[in-house]
Scaffold this motif. Structure first.
Motif, short mmCIF file in Angstrom:
data_model
loop_
_atom_site.label_atom_id
_atom_site.label_comp_id
_atom_site.label_asym_id
_atom_site.label_seq_id
_atom_site.Cartn_x
_atom_site.Cartn_y
_atom_site.Cartn_z
N LYS A 93 0.75 -1.20 -0.10
CA LYS A 93 0.06 0.09 -0.02
C LYS A 93 0.75 1.03 -0.07
CE LYS A 93 -4.17 -1.80 2.27
NZ LYS A 93 -4.62 -1.90 3.70
N ASP A 131 2.08 1.83 -3.37
CA ASP A 131 1.16 2.37 -4.48
C ASP A 131 0.97 4.06 -3.84
OD1 ASP A 131 0.56 0.16 -5.49
OD2 ASP A 131 -1.02 -0.54 -4.19
N GLU A 132 0.86 4.34 -2.39
CA GLU A 132 0.89 5.71 -2.19
C GLU A 132 1.96 6.47 -2.56
OE1 GLU A 132 1.30 7.81 2.26
OE2 GLU A 132 -0.04 6.15 2.33
N ASN A 177 3.32 6.24 -5.44
CA ASN A 177 3.18 6.37 -6.87
C ASN A 177 2.16 7.43 -6.95
OD1 ASN A 177 5.13 4.64 -7.98
ND2 ASN A 177 3.80 2.83 -7.66
N LYS A 192 8.12 -4.39 -12.75
CA LYS A 192 7.81 -2.97 -12.72
C LYS A 192 9.11 -2.04 -12.37
CE LYS A 192 3.09 -3.57 -10.43
NZ LYS A 192 2.55 -3.03 -9.17
#
Length: 467
Positions: free
Chosen positions: A241, A244-245, A247, A280
């Motif tokens: 998480k 993702d935060e 990004n 990625k």
């Protein structure tokens, strides 16, 4: 080098700056020194420039020689030259040399300012010379060196090195305002890293929230520390998480960020997710490092995904990284667990050809690998391949274990290769180790089956004599 009639230090400095090769830059400096007879003299700036070039190339002895020349030629040695030395010594993991030079500064008519004190303090802390660092800090206070954000940050970094002094680091942090200092991003990152390393990721998250309240933007370092902390605590979903935060906030993860998360996922049995992250990572044109690859190989082998692990090793080598004996061992053990002993033997050959050979540290790993493969090949009755692996072992100075040697002798005898089997027995005796009863029974039975009674009797006689 031919010089014009009138040479100026500015002219020499310009030439030195234009020359990328440090050796040629030194030649320019020395050539200009040859013009001393014509009245030219290097000034302090010229000396400082060539010293900085030498330090950037970790050429400390020539740099020290020029520093002494500055003193001998009655030139003022500016403090920035000493600070360059301190930082270069720190970069080269030589903090004690930085401390020794600091103690000689006054010999060069240079009084240290807070910048010099903090540079030496930081060098000691960075190289974990904690006793010296604490003594040096007390000396700084005794000399009246004023506190500023930089010096307090170094002190906090020192206190964050051990879980036992982490509370002291937080106390210093809370009292920064008493010294008229405000914490910056580096302060918060140092504390967050210390808390995460000590397993206090919840406290680290609170500090990260406090950063936002003070309008201090988190950086890639902040997030990398938090992600590492979550992985260490086994909270992998929270770690993902945070990635993702990052990004979402436009903060690009770096190699350290990805490697920390990949390592955590692989250790928790989620190596395929780690492989996805590798994809990625490379899509962002970030080159994986040794930690990234090692984590993936270890994780994949743990989950018996040997083919994928071998592909990662190949990829590693293509990108210029050299797998060590530990990584090869994980793949070899994995192949043996799957009873793919011939592939394991081929992998051993590849390892040796790539230059990974036994040394004092890795000899035990090599011995374990080689004996495991020999034993496995013998169980599969692949006597010739097992004997080849055994011979390679001997060439590398690795002794066969009695169990694997016994299995090899038995396997060779069953295939009719009694003289090769006798050679293995002879090697054991030459190494000062007595073959066990199973090995003797195998070799004697091997000769007996081939009606080589005399040879069998001689072998028994040798054993009796040695006993």
């Amino acid at each position: 080098m031919k010089w014009p009639r009138t040479i100026t230090p500015q002219h020499v400095q310009k030439l030195i700056r234009a020359e990328r090769d440090v050796r040629k830059a030194v030649l320019i400096f020395d050539s200009a020194t040859g013009e001393y007879s014509s009245g030219y003299r290097h000034d302090a700036n010229t000396f400082s420039l060539i010293v900085s070039r030498l330090l950037a190339a970790n050429q400390f002895e020539p740099a020290l020689h020029l520093l002494n020349r500055m003193r001998d030629e009655n030139l003022d040695c500016p403090e920035r030259v000493f600070v360059s030395f301190f930082k270069s010594y720190s970069r080269a993991h030589r903090p004690l040399d930085a401390l020794r030079l600091f103690q000689k500064m006054r010999e060069f008519n240079c009084s240290p300012s807070p910048i010099s004190y903090v540079s030496v303090f930081d060098a000691l802390v960075s190289e974990n010379q904690m006793n010296l660092a604490h003594r040096f800090y007390r000396f700084m206070r005794k000399m009246g060196v004023s506190q500023n954000v930089v010096s307090i940050n170094v002190l906090i970094k020192a206190l964050c090195k051990s879980p036992n002094t982490l509370d002291s680091a937080l106390r210093v942090f809370r009292k920064m305002g008493d010294h008229g200092c405000l914490p910056d991003c580096y302060t918060y990152n140092t504390l967050i890293n210390g808390l995460c390393s000590s397993g206090k990721v919840g406290d680290a998250e609170e500090l990260m929230k406090e950063m936002g309240e003070r309008n201090i933007e988190p950086t890639v370092v902040t997030y990398s520390c938090i992600i590492h902390g979550f992985c260490k605590a086994g909270q992998f979903d929270d770690a993902v998480k945070r990635l993702d935060e990052m990004n979402a906030r436009g903060i690009e993860p770096n190699v350290v960020t990805f490697s920390a998360l990949i390592d955590g996922l692989c250790k928790s049995g989620r190596s395929l997710q780690g492989l996805e992250l590798l994809g990625k990572m490379t899509s962002k044109r970030l080159a994986p490092n040794m930690i990234t690859y090692s984590s993936l190989v270890s994780g994949l082998c743990q989950e018996n995904k040997i083919q994928e692990a071998m592909e990662i090793l190949d990829r590693m080598k293509l990108q210029g990284w050299k797998p060590d004996a530990g990584l090869y061992n994980k793949v070899v053990v994995g192949l043996c667990d799957l009873h793919r002993f011939r592939e394991a033997a081929n992998f051993l050959d590849e390892m040796i050809l790539s230059g990974v050979i036994p040394n004092r540290v890795t000899r035990g790993v090599h011995t374990s690998m080689q004996n495991m493969v020999v034993q496995g090949l013998c169980d599969k009755e692949d006597a010739n391949r097992a004997f080849m692996v055994y011979q390679n072992m001997r060439t590398l100075g690795i002794f066969g274990e009695p169990r694997s040697c016994g299995a090899l002798v038995d396997c060779l005898c069953k295939k009719g290769e009694v003289y090769k089997a006798a050679g293995v027995v002879s090697d054991l005796l030459d190494d000062g180790r007595s073959p066990d009863e199973f090995t003797w029974n195998a070799i004697v039975s091997g000769f007996w089956r081939r009606r080589k009674v005399r040879e069998a009797a001689e072998l028994v006689q040798i054993e009796l004599i040695k006993s």
